[in-house]
Write an enzyme that holds these catalytic residues in place. Structure first.
Site, mmCIF file in Angstrom:
data_model
loop_
_atom_site.group_PDB
_atom_site.id
_atom_site.type_symbol
_atom_site.label_atom_id
_atom_site.label_comp_id
_atom_site.label_asym_id
_atom_site.label_seq_id
_atom_site.Cartn_x
_atom_site.Cartn_y
_atom_site.Cartn_z
ATOM 1 N N ASP A 81 0.834 -1.204 0.000
ATOM 2 C CA ASP A 81 0.000 0.000 0.000
ATOM 3 C C ASP A 81 0.865 1.249 0.000
ATOM 4 O O ASP A 81 2.016 1.238 0.443
ATOM 5 C CB ASP A 81 -0.962 0.004 1.190
ATOM 6 C CG ASP A 81 -0.267 -0.068 2.534
ATOM 7 O OD1 ASP A 81 0.779 -0.751 2.650
ATOM 8 O OD2 ASP A 81 -0.751 0.561 3.499
ATOM 9 N N GLU A 146 0.098 -1.040 5.957
ATOM 10 C CA GLU A 146 1.190 -0.440 6.725
ATOM 11 C C GLU A 146 1.032 1.065 6.799
ATOM 12 O O GLU A 146 1.299 1.673 7.829
ATOM 13 C CB GLU A 146 2.540 -0.796 6.106
ATOM 14 C CG GLU A 146 3.729 -0.593 7.037
ATOM 15 C CD GLU A 146 4.299 0.839 7.014
ATOM 16 O OE1 GLU A 146 5.114 1.164 7.890
ATOM 17 O OE2 GLU A 146 3.932 1.616 6.109
#
Length: 388
Positions: A81, A146
């Site tokens: 991400d 994250e």
């Protein structure tokens, strides 16, 4: 999406940048990576976690060596991400269309951390093809959570692995840790994060009649000054001293003729391994009690500190960096939190290493094209240095 450089690592980096993976979306990154790893003989496990409207994609991929469970387990870890792009009209090119300019590859995630992911994969491909009978085990642990809350990503996967009894020996996380030159800094630990929301009670009153009220700002001012000036610890050989910072203070109704009835102070400790959350909480309470305040605190432990002292993994990485780049690297624990705080609970040695960090999360995020192949070579050399 091949680039003019004709580098396998650069081409894979570009392919991953083109995936729209704003947290918690994975955007197909893990599917691309899983396909490459499956071709090498990795067992692939995809885990979807979190609520339906904020689902997170996680990948665990593992290739057992000839020694099976008796061998060492080396893990490449990271996140697919990325943070939001910000205003698109402020970018010089589309953030999800990888673009080469002036020796750099531009795109969201170029530095943090799709170049590292591509380098992980190509390094592993080269190592496995050159060492088809490798004795030790190689694994990948990836998440799309994250850059977000980090509630349904690496922490969930580490719990799953722990319940299975899956021990890890070495882990390299591909965070962008370099500062001025590729390889000049490795993170071998991170500080902890402890946040508090302090509510101090007063008595609301008309500002012209202060004897009828109790101003919580005035009451708490001395204690706040003490908190800001206190030395919490002196750090140690790996960590800076613990810091205390206030992020927000709020009191009052907005009117200028009312003594506020309460005040809220939000603060954060970035703490070293020389302190514990329990000791910090106790010291804050002692200072507030000394001031005889009517208060309550809502505490949140965001992360405990972790540390990997100089050992086999750090030494192997330092040697690989120096061989590839002639740079003598520095071990550091500076910066914010990372998923290393979760992985360190099940892995003996955890370090972070990746490209230059200066454009991470910024507009026109980029990575030097000249750093891409050396980064891949460093990761491959670490595998060669550590695994049988």
């Amino acid at each position: 999406m091949p680039l003019a450089t004709h580098s396998a690592t650069a081409d894979l980096t570009a392919e991953l940048i083109a995936c729209h993976s704003i947290t918690p979306a994975d955007g197909g990154c893990q599917q691309v990576i899983a396909g490459r790893l499956k071709a090498l003989g990795f067992e692939i496990e995809t885990v979807i976690s979190g609520p339906a409207d904020f689902s997170v994609t996680n990948l665990w991929a593992i290739k057992l060596g000839k020694l099976g469970k008796a061998g060492k387990v080396f893990v490449f870890a990271g996140h697919t991400d990325v943070v939001p792009t910000g205003p698109l009209d402020k970018w010089d090119s589309n953030p999800f269309t990888p673009s080469e300019r002036d020796g750099y590859l531009f795109g969201r995630g170029a530095a943090d951390m799709k170049t590292s992911l591509a380098a992980f994969v190509v390094a592993t491909e080269e190592y496995v093809r050159s060492n088809p009978n490798h004795a030790d085990t190689i694994a990948f642990l990836l998440t799309s959570d994250e850059e977000g809350p980090a509630h349904d990503g690496t922490v969930v996967m580490c719990e799953r692995l722990k319940k299975r009894g899956q021990a890890l020996d070495y882990c390299v996380i591909g965070e962008p840790t370099s500062v001025n030159r590729l390889g000049d800094m490795i993170k071998n630990g991170r500080r902890g994060s402890l946040s508090g929301k302090l509510n101090v009670k007063g008595i609301q009153a008309h500002i012209a009649y202060p004897h009828l009220g109790a101003n919580p700002i005035h009451l708490a001012a001395g204690a706040i000054a003490t908190l800001a000036s206190t030395e919490w610890d002196q750090g140690n050989g790996y960590f800076q001293p613990t810091t205390f910072q206030i992020s927000n203070i709020h009191a009052g109704t907005g009117a200028n003729n009312i003594i506020p009835g309460e005040m809220t102070v939000e603060f954060n400790f970035r703490f070293s391994s020389a302190s514990t959350p329990e000791a910090l909480r106790a010291k804050v309470s002692a200072i507030l009690d000394e001031a005889k305040l009517d208060y309550a605190i809502d505490w949140k432990l965001g992360a405990s500190p972790f540390l990997t002292p100089k050992g086999a993994l750090a030494l192997a990485l330092q040697e690989a960096i120096q061989t590839e780049t002639q740079v003598v690297t520095e071990l550091s624990t500076t910066g914010g939190t990372s998923d290393g705080r979760f992985i360190s609970q099940i892995c003996k040695e955890v370090v972070e290493f990746g490209p230059i960090n200066s454009t991470s999360h910024k507009l026109n995020e980029c990575v030097s094209i000249n750093d891409i192949e050396p980064l891949k070579n460093i990761y491959r050399r670490v595998l060669e240095n550590l695994l049988a």
